[in-house]
Design a protein around this motif. Sequence first.
Motif, PDB file in Angstrom:
ATOM      1  N   ALA A   1       4.691   7.168 -18.212  1.00  0.00           N
ATOM      2  CA  ALA A   1       3.420   7.501 -17.566  1.00  0.00           C
ATOM      3  C   ALA A   1       2.298   7.576 -18.589  1.00  0.00           C
ATOM      4  O   ALA A   1       1.180   7.099 -18.344  1.00  0.00           O
ATOM      5  N   ALA A   2       2.599   8.148 -19.748  1.00  0.00           N
ATOM      6  CA  ALA A   2       1.586   8.259 -20.801  1.00  0.00           C
ATOM      7  C   ALA A   2       1.187   6.878 -21.311  1.00  0.00           C
ATOM      8  O   ALA A   2      -0.001   6.598 -21.527  1.00  0.00           O
ATOM      9  N   SER A   3       2.166   5.999 -21.490  1.00  0.00           N
ATOM     10  CA  SER A   3       1.873   4.639 -21.948  1.00  0.00           C
ATOM     11  C   SER A   3       1.047   3.888 -20.918  1.00  0.00           C
ATOM     12  O   SER A   3       0.113   3.151 -21.258  1.00  0.00           O
ATOM     13  N   TRP A   4       1.393   4.079 -19.623  1.00  0.00           N
ATOM     14  CA  TRP A   4       0.646   3.405 -18.571  1.00  0.00           C
ATOM     15  C   TRP A   4      -0.799   3.875 -18.548  1.00  0.00           C
ATOM     16  O   TRP A   4      -1.723   3.072 -18.437  1.00  0.00           O
ATOM     17  N   ARG A   5      -1.018   5.183 -18.659  1.00  0.00           N
ATOM     18  CA  ARG A   5      -2.388   5.708 -18.645  1.00  0.00           C
ATOM     19  C   ARG A   5      -3.188   5.180 -19.832  1.00  0.00           C
ATOM     20  O   ARG A   5      -4.376   4.852 -19.694  1.00  0.00           O
ATOM     21  N   GLU A   6      -2.528   5.081 -20.968  1.00  0.00           N
ATOM     22  CA  GLU A   6      -3.238   4.597 -22.174  1.00  0.00           C
ATOM     23  C   GLU A   6      -3.634   3.130 -22.008  1.00  0.00           C
ATOM     24  O   GLU A   6      -4.744   2.737 -22.399  1.00  0.00           O
TER      25      GLU A   6
ATOM     26  N   ARG B   1      -3.331   2.115  -3.768  1.00  0.00           N
ATOM     27  CA  ARG B   1      -2.808   3.449  -4.049  1.00  0.00           C
ATOM     28  C   ARG B   1      -3.008   3.757  -5.536  1.00  0.00           C
ATOM     29  O   ARG B   1      -3.037   2.857  -6.371  1.00  0.00           O
ATOM     30  N   PRO B   2      -3.157   5.038  -5.887  1.00  0.00           N
ATOM     31  CA  PRO B   2      -3.279   5.396  -7.304  1.00  0.00           C
ATOM     32  C   PRO B   2      -2.046   4.950  -8.073  1.00  0.00           C
ATOM     33  O   PRO B   2      -0.907   5.174  -7.641  1.00  0.00           O
ATOM     34  N   GLY B   3      -2.267   4.299  -9.198  1.00  0.00           N
ATOM     35  CA  GLY B   3      -1.139   3.809  -9.981  1.00  0.00           C
ATOM     36  C   GLY B   3      -0.215   4.906 -10.466  1.00  0.00           C
ATOM     37  O   GLY B   3       0.983   4.681 -10.685  1.00  0.00           O
ATOM     38  N   SER B   4      -0.742   6.107 -10.609  1.00  0.00           N
ATOM     39  CA  SER B   4       0.078   7.212 -11.099  1.00  0.00           C
ATOM     40  C   SER B   4       1.212   7.566 -10.155  1.00  0.00           C
ATOM     41  O   SER B   4       2.188   8.203 -10.548  1.00  0.00           O
ATOM     42  N   GLU B   5       1.117   7.133  -8.880  1.00  0.00           N
ATOM     43  CA  GLU B   5       2.164   7.461  -7.913  1.00  0.00           C
ATOM     44  C   GLU B   5       3.505   6.840  -8.278  1.00  0.00           C
ATOM     45  O   GLU B   5       4.545   7.342  -7.879  1.00  0.00           O
ATOM     46  N   MET B   6       3.470   5.747  -9.037  1.00  0.00           N
ATOM     47  CA  MET B   6       4.739   5.115  -9.384  1.00  0.00           C
ATOM     48  C   MET B   6       5.568   5.999 -10.316  1.00  0.00           C
ATOM     49  O   MET B   6       6.781   5.817 -10.434  1.00  0.00           O
ATOM     50  N   PHE B   7       4.937   6.987 -10.921  1.00  0.00           N
ATOM     51  CA  PHE B   7       5.673   7.924 -11.773  1.00  0.00           C
ATOM     52  C   PHE B   7       5.879   9.273 -11.087  1.00  0.00           C
ATOM     53  O   PHE B   7       6.902   9.916 -11.273  1.00  0.00           O
ATOM     54  N   GLY B   8       4.912   9.669 -10.279  1.00  0.00           N
ATOM     55  CA  GLY B   8       4.987  10.996  -9.680  1.00  0.00           C
ATOM     56  C   GLY B   8       5.912  11.104  -8.493  1.00  0.00           C
ATOM     57  O   GLY B   8       6.263  12.212  -8.089  1.00  0.00           O
TER      58      GLY B   8
ATOM     59  N   THR C   1       0.824  -1.205   0.000  1.00  0.00           N
ATOM     60  CA  THR C   1       0.000   0.000   0.000  1.00  0.00           C
ATOM     61  C   THR C   1       0.856   1.252   0.000  1.00  0.00           C
ATOM     62  O   THR C   1       0.530   2.248  -0.635  1.00  0.00           O
ATOM     63  N   TRP C   2       1.951   1.188   0.742  1.00  0.00           N
ATOM     64  CA  TRP C   2       2.827   2.357   0.817  1.00  0.00           C
ATOM     65  C   TRP C   2       4.206   1.881   1.231  1.00  0.00           C
ATOM     66  O   TRP C   2       4.356   1.135   2.191  1.00  0.00           O
ATOM     67  N   HIS C   3       5.239   2.322   0.537  1.00  0.00           N
ATOM     68  CA  HIS C   3       6.588   1.882   0.838  1.00  0.00           C
ATOM     69  C   HIS C   3       6.994   2.324   2.240  1.00  0.00           C
ATOM     70  O   HIS C   3       6.886   3.490   2.588  1.00  0.00           O
ATOM     71  N   GLY C   4       7.448   1.356   3.061  1.00  0.00           N
ATOM     72  CA  GLY C   4       7.867   1.685   4.415  1.00  0.00           C
ATOM     73  C   GLY C   4       6.762   1.591   5.440  1.00  0.00           C
ATOM     74  O   GLY C   4       7.006   1.762   6.635  1.00  0.00           O
ATOM     75  N   GLY C   5       5.536   1.322   5.010  1.00  0.00           N
ATOM     76  CA  GLY C   5       4.448   1.203   5.968  1.00  0.00           C
ATOM     77  C   GLY C   5       3.759   2.521   6.237  1.00  0.00           C
ATOM     78  O   GLY C   5       4.283   3.595   5.941  1.00  0.00           O
ATOM     79  N   LEU C   6       2.577   2.448   6.816  1.00  0.00           N
ATOM     80  CA  LEU C   6       1.794   3.639   7.129  1.00  0.00           C
ATOM     81  C   LEU C   6       2.041   4.153   8.540  1.00  0.00           C
ATOM     82  O   LEU C   6       1.507   5.189   8.913  1.00  0.00           O
ATOM     83  N   TYR C   7       2.834   3.436   9.320  1.00  0.00           N
ATOM     84  CA  TYR C   7       3.118   3.897  10.681  1.00  0.00           C
ATOM     85  C   TYR C   7       4.140   5.042  10.648  1.00  0.00           C
ATOM     86  O   TYR C   7       4.892   5.196   9.672  1.00  0.00           O
ATOM     87  N   ASP C   8       4.176   5.825  11.714  1.00  0.00           N
ATOM     88  CA  ASP C   8       5.102   6.949  11.810  1.00  0.00           C
ATOM     89  C   ASP C   8       6.400   6.450  12.452  1.00  0.00           C
ATOM     90  O   ASP C   8       6.423   6.127  13.636  1.00  0.00           O
ATOM     91  N   PRO C   9       7.507   6.385  11.701  1.00  0.00           N
ATOM     92  CA  PRO C   9       8.756   5.873  12.265  1.00  0.00           C
ATOM     93  C   PRO C   9       9.255   6.683  13.451  1.00  0.00           C
ATOM     94  O   PRO C   9       9.816   6.119  14.395  1.00  0.00           O
TER      95      PRO C   9
END
Length: 345
Positions: free
Chosen positions: A335-340, A314-321, A101-109
């Motif tokens: 990113a454009a290819s992924w969206r298409e 998570r939104p797939g667009s995050e892997m580019f943003g 879901t999120w790299h490193g976990g959702l907890y606050d280190p």
Amino acid sequence: MDTLPLPDDGNAAPPPTPDQLRELYSLMAAVRHLDVSAVAWQRQGIIPGYAPELGQEAAQVGSGYAVDTARDFVFPTYREMGVARAMGVDMVAYMSTHKATWHGGLYDPVKSRLAPIQAVVAGSVLHAVGWAHGQTLEQNDGVALAYLGDGASSQGDVHEAMNFAAVMKAPVVFFVQNNGWAISVPTERQVAGGSVAARAAGYGIPGVQVDGNDVVAVLEATRRAIAHCRSGNGPVVVEAMTYRRGPHSTSDDPGRYRSLDEERSGAGEDPLRRLRRRLLDDGIADDAFFAAAQAAAAAEETSIREGIEALGPRPGSEMFGLVFQETTPALQNQAASWREESEHV
């Protein structure tokens, strides 16, 4: 082996009380139930992958229980769920990493005092030494607890970390879980001399080898090591001798490199069964307690699973943003290819 100086009588930690022993058992029961369930979650498609720790509950709970979360900081690998649970980390937030879901976990280190999960083999030791050295520079009394396995101990990063920590007298405990296997390679084929703790002498620092299936022995050894570091004496190596009863990960098949007979003979006594016997022999727990601990573990697992399933993707667009501060033409094209292909835009 044990070359760690004994603390002065006035500084020695008292043995765990009956209440603490019961708490240690409850923690181990919760970890065992969640660990076994997480493997099932992966098979059911709830999470994409998981690194089991079956058989290592005592090593993880005992060491994590020794941490002072007001001062110390823990640097885990990808297999320290039991440590996180013993430290009181929110387990839905912790397990979110295994859901990707999120790299490193959702907890606050910072608040939890648990650094993000480290998938790079031996990567956590470098971060731990850096943080510990910072404690020395700032004249604080925090201690870093760095987790690694016997396989990771063969990495050059571990030599660099231990050498730097020894030279700079950084307050860091190198906690080695020697579970007998570096994925499919047994310890005797990749650890020269067979002991990681023995290497401590080469750096001029103390080393302790402890029965990793005895939660009380692990707790006491870790407490001693932390106290040694906190007193300004530099780092310590603690090697907990245990056994990985399951696969290295949910993509591993241990049957390809060891037999069930080898697994049974090498695993030793089950950590939970061992503590259960001690509690019964000492008369500080009964069958009703153990039944209640198991019921609580099952209820906790259900709550965590429901929390994990409620986490949306998570939104797939995050892997580019979230790759670079400023994007690149190549990344924009990807990113454009992924969206298409995925969003048809």
